[in-house]
Enzyme design. Structure first.
Site, short mmCIF file in Angstrom:
data_model
loop_
_atom_site.label_atom_id
_atom_site.label_comp_id
_atom_site.label_asym_id
_atom_site.label_seq_id
_atom_site.Cartn_x
_atom_site.Cartn_y
_atom_site.Cartn_z
N LYS A 182 -56.15 3.72 2.33
CA LYS A 182 -55.52 2.84 3.33
C LYS A 182 -55.18 1.51 2.67
O LYS A 182 -56.05 0.68 2.39
CB LYS A 182 -56.43 2.59 4.53
CG LYS A 182 -55.61 1.93 5.66
CD LYS A 182 -56.39 1.11 6.61
CE LYS A 182 -56.57 -0.33 6.24
NZ LYS A 182 -55.34 -1.15 6.16
N GLU A 257 -65.67 -4.45 -4.09
CA GLU A 257 -65.20 -5.50 -5.00
C GLU A 257 -64.67 -6.60 -4.10
O GLU A 257 -63.66 -6.42 -3.42
CB GLU A 257 -64.11 -4.95 -5.91
CG GLU A 257 -64.63 -3.87 -6.84
CD GLU A 257 -63.56 -3.30 -7.76
OE1 GLU A 257 -62.39 -3.67 -7.64
OE2 GLU A 257 -63.93 -2.47 -8.59
N CYS A 290 -58.49 -12.69 -7.24
CA CYS A 290 -59.94 -12.77 -7.01
C CYS A 290 -60.68 -13.25 -8.25
O CYS A 290 -61.71 -13.91 -8.15
CB CYS A 290 -60.46 -11.40 -6.59
SG CYS A 290 -60.06 -10.11 -7.77
N GLU A 386 -64.20 -19.38 -1.03
CA GLU A 386 -62.97 -18.89 -1.67
C GLU A 386 -61.75 -19.26 -0.81
O GLU A 386 -61.71 -18.97 0.39
CB GLU A 386 -63.03 -17.37 -1.80
CG GLU A 386 -61.81 -16.78 -2.48
CD GLU A 386 -61.80 -15.26 -2.46
OE1 GLU A 386 -62.06 -14.67 -1.40
OE2 GLU A 386 -61.51 -14.66 -3.52
P1 NAD Z 1 -59.62 -8.07 3.91
O1 NAD Z 1 -61.08 -7.85 3.77
O2 NAD Z 1 -59.12 -8.83 5.08
O3 NAD Z 1 -58.85 -6.67 3.97
C1 NAD Z 1 -58.98 -5.72 2.94
C2 NAD Z 1 -58.70 -4.35 3.49
O4 NAD Z 1 -59.72 -4.02 4.44
C3 NAD Z 1 -57.38 -4.21 4.23
O5 NAD Z 1 -56.80 -2.96 3.92
C4 NAD Z 1 -57.79 -4.26 5.68
O6 NAD Z 1 -56.90 -3.58 6.54
C5 NAD Z 1 -59.11 -3.52 5.60
N1 NAD Z 1 -60.01 -3.77 6.73
C6 NAD Z 1 -60.14 -4.90 7.46
N2 NAD Z 1 -61.07 -4.72 8.43
C7 NAD Z 1 -61.54 -3.46 8.31
C8 NAD Z 1 -62.49 -2.68 9.01
N3 NAD Z 1 -63.14 -3.18 10.06
N4 NAD Z 1 -62.73 -1.42 8.60
C9 NAD Z 1 -62.07 -0.90 7.54
N5 NAD Z 1 -61.13 -1.58 6.84
C10 NAD Z 1 -60.87 -2.85 7.21
O7 NAD Z 1 -59.15 -8.71 2.54
P2 NAD Z 1 -57.69 -9.22 2.16
O8 NAD Z 1 -57.43 -10.49 2.88
O9 NAD Z 1 -56.73 -8.09 2.28
O10 NAD Z 1 -57.86 -9.50 0.60
C11 NAD Z 1 -58.28 -10.71 0.09
C12 NAD Z 1 -59.71 -10.61 -0.38
O11 NAD Z 1 -59.86 -9.54 -1.31
C13 NAD Z 1 -60.16 -11.85 -1.11
O12 NAD Z 1 -61.47 -12.18 -0.73
C14 NAD Z 1 -60.13 -11.42 -2.57
O13 NAD Z 1 -60.95 -12.16 -3.44
C15 NAD Z 1 -60.57 -10.01 -2.45
N6 NAD Z 1 -60.20 -9.24 -3.65
C16 NAD Z 1 -61.20 -8.85 -4.49
C17 NAD Z 1 -60.88 -8.15 -5.65
C18 NAD Z 1 -61.95 -7.69 -6.61
O14 NAD Z 1 -61.64 -6.88 -7.47
N7 NAD Z 1 -63.17 -8.17 -6.50
C19 NAD Z 1 -59.55 -7.85 -5.93
C20 NAD Z 1 -58.57 -8.27 -5.05
C21 NAD Z 1 -58.91 -8.96 -3.90
#
Ligand code: NAD
Length: 487
Positions: A182, A257, A290, A386
């Site tokens: 997803k 992650e 990130c 962050e």
């Molecule tokens: P997010 O947590 O809002 O969303 C990530 C994913 O989770 C999306 O696909 C979203 O639809 C899904 N999601 C949200 N609520 C959910 C639920 N209740 N159940 C299942 N899935 C759900 O994050 P974002 O805003 O898309 O991304 C930014 C974040 O990701 C930042 O904190 C960034 O640092 C982190 N990030 C980390 C890495 C890493 O490798 N550590 C890499 C890229 C981004």
């Protein structure tokens, strides 16, 4: 079956799910707009829910035994074919992802999308090269085998969606698992393009599926399905906690992650020009990275000289359309995220932190000025949370002990960088700083066989290389009593 393809950047892109090798639509849709021009609607994307989650997981469950039953080499043939197709379509995928999430097109074309192909090749080869550990103890010959774990749910964020999704799906598939991916709702299109290539590569139906939709709807339905045997998540710590609860409820191993707040530490003996040039790179992709070192921490004795050089490199950034090769600073992904980033800067002002440069939107569109903030104290929100935007904090230290203390002073622990010409000093930093990755005099250099993940609220578990293949497998210990003969 459905086919609502839309023309985006010259490619026909499906806004629908991909389940059992077929496009499937939903009754409702959500709008996907371009951060380059928020008036530009790219697609009405299928908005999945419990029904689509069930369909996709059923497909993955049914496809699992045959896929798991193939040899690593046979699965590798599909993965290599997919990698070749990605390479052949880099330009198209880059153009669509650029419009969808606004990462610089040139960077997508030259590096980021091709990394997807490298992910599939690397894991196909690593899985085939696995040799089970073998040893004899007192009375038995012992071995360790990897068993494919089962249907796997992969949930990914909106930044670099193609590359980050393939980073997780490649080892899952190579290990013999079937996958439901997803992608994030703010940049869903490049993963849909990947599914066209999965079909062209001849993957059996149900092995690799995509469902589109909101996290709180289809995402929540996927991670709470009892038939899922692995969950792999990349995103924010808040969502990571939620998914961790769902995984624990069904006793499903999961990796997360999550976010970062990397320290970027510059000692007085560093190559200041190289360090200052790299500090300005932390604004790339509008700071939506990130792994970035978003806390710039420099030795007091070089404060002014470093700042002057850093300012010069920051001023060389060019805000503009991400399709233009002259642009170095892209807009933020979404108006909601734009408000969030600006909120951090407003609160820093109210807190009495000092804005050293930037601190304002560009004035039109979703671009935000590269911003540097000297916090009132280490407790300031701008140091501790962050932002995920082009907003960095700036602090100084007097000695090594203070540098290391500051580096370790947040709840995050994804990555940190240190700049010094003294390798012993760098090694002391490396030993004492808690982070999943530490870079010395460099940034973002990745070896796909190295473990990758975070400490603290930056994540749980490790992916990368054999660490990922172990995660997507159930390990089995096999013990044969000495003297047992072949029948
Ligand atoms: P997010 O947590 O809002 O969303 C990530 C994913 O989770 C999306 O696909 C979203 O639809 C899904 N999601 C949200 N609520 C959910 C639920 N209740 N159940 C299942 N899935 C759900 O994050 P974002 O805003 O898309 O991304 C930014 C974040 O990701 C930042 O904190 C960034 O640092 C982190 N990030 C980390 C890495 C890493 O490798 N550590 C890499 C890229 C981004």
């Amino acid at each position: 079956m459905s086919d609502h393809r839309v023309l985006i950047a010259g490619s026909e892109v499906s806004p629908d799910h991909f389940i059992n090798n077929q496009r499937v639509s939903s009754e409702s849709t959500f709008e996907d707009r371009s951060p380059l021009d928020w008036n530009l609607k790219l697609a009405d994307v299928a908005r999945g829910g419990a029904r689509e989650a069930d369909l996709a997981i059923t497909a993955a469950v049914e496809a699992f035994p045959a896929w798991a039953g193939l040899s690593h080499q046979d699965r590798g043939v599909f993965l290599h074919r997919l990698a070749d197709l990605i390479d052949a379509n880099v330009e198209k995928i880059a153009a669509v992802e650029c419009l969808d999430m606004a990462m610089l097109e040139e960077s997508l074309r030259l590096r980021v999308i091709g990394r997807g192909a490298r992910n599939f090749r690397a894991y196909a080869d690593l899985a085939s090269a696995y040799h089970s550990r073998k040893w004899d103890s007192n009375t038995t010959h012992n071995s360790v085998f990897r068993m494919p774990a089962g249907p796997t749910v992969v949930i990914t964020p909106w930044n670099a969606p193609f590359m980050l999704s393939t980073w997780k799906c490649a080892p899952a598939l190579a290990a013999g698992n079937t996958v439901v991916l997803k992608p994030a709702e703010w940049s869903p299109l490049s993963c849909s393009m990947l599914m066209d290539l999965v079909l062209e590569a001849g993957f059996p139906p149900g092995v690799f599926n995509v469902v589109q939709g909101l996290g709180s709807e289809v995402g929540a339905a996927l991670v709470s399905d009892e038939r899922v045997r692995r969950i792999s998540f990349t995103g924010s710590p808040a969502t990571g906690k939620y998914i961790g609860v769902a995984a624990a409820t069904n006793l499903v191993p999961f990796t997360a992650e999550l976010g970062g707040k990397g320290a970027f530490v510059v000692y007085e003996d560093a190559d200041l020009e190289a360090a200052a040039q790299k500090a300005a790179v932390m604004y790339d992709d509008a700071g939506q990275v990130c792994l970035a070192g978003t806390r710039i921490i420099v030795q007091e004795s070089i404060r002014d000289e470093f700042l002057e050089r850093f300012r010069r490199h920051t001023e060389a950034h060019v805000m503009g359309d991400s399709r233009d090769p002259a642009t170095t600073l892209s807009p933020l992904i979404h108006p909601t995220h734009f408000e969030r980033v600006d909120g951090f800067v407003q609160r820093a002002r109210q807190n009495g932190d000092t804005i050293l440069w930037g601190g304002e939107p560009r004035g039109e569109g979703l671009w935000y000025q590269p911003t540097l903030i000297a916090p009132k104290s280490n407790d300031s929100e701008i140091v501790q949370s962050e932002v995920f935007g082009p907003v960095l904090s700036f602090q100084t230290f007097t000695d090594e002990a203070e540098a290391i203390k500051l580096a370790n002073s947040t709840k995050y622990g994804l990555s940190s960088m240190v700049w010094t010409e003294d390798s012993a000093k760098a090694d002391r930093f490396g030993e004492q700083v808690r982070a999943g990755t530490i870079w010395v005099n460099c940034f973002l250099i990745r070896d796909l066989t190295a473990p990758f993940g975070g400490c603290g609220i930056s994540g749980i578990g490790r992916e990368g290389g054999d660490y990922a293949l172990d995660f997507y497998s159930d390990l089995k210990t096999y013990q044969v009593k000495e003297g047992t003969t072949h029948g």
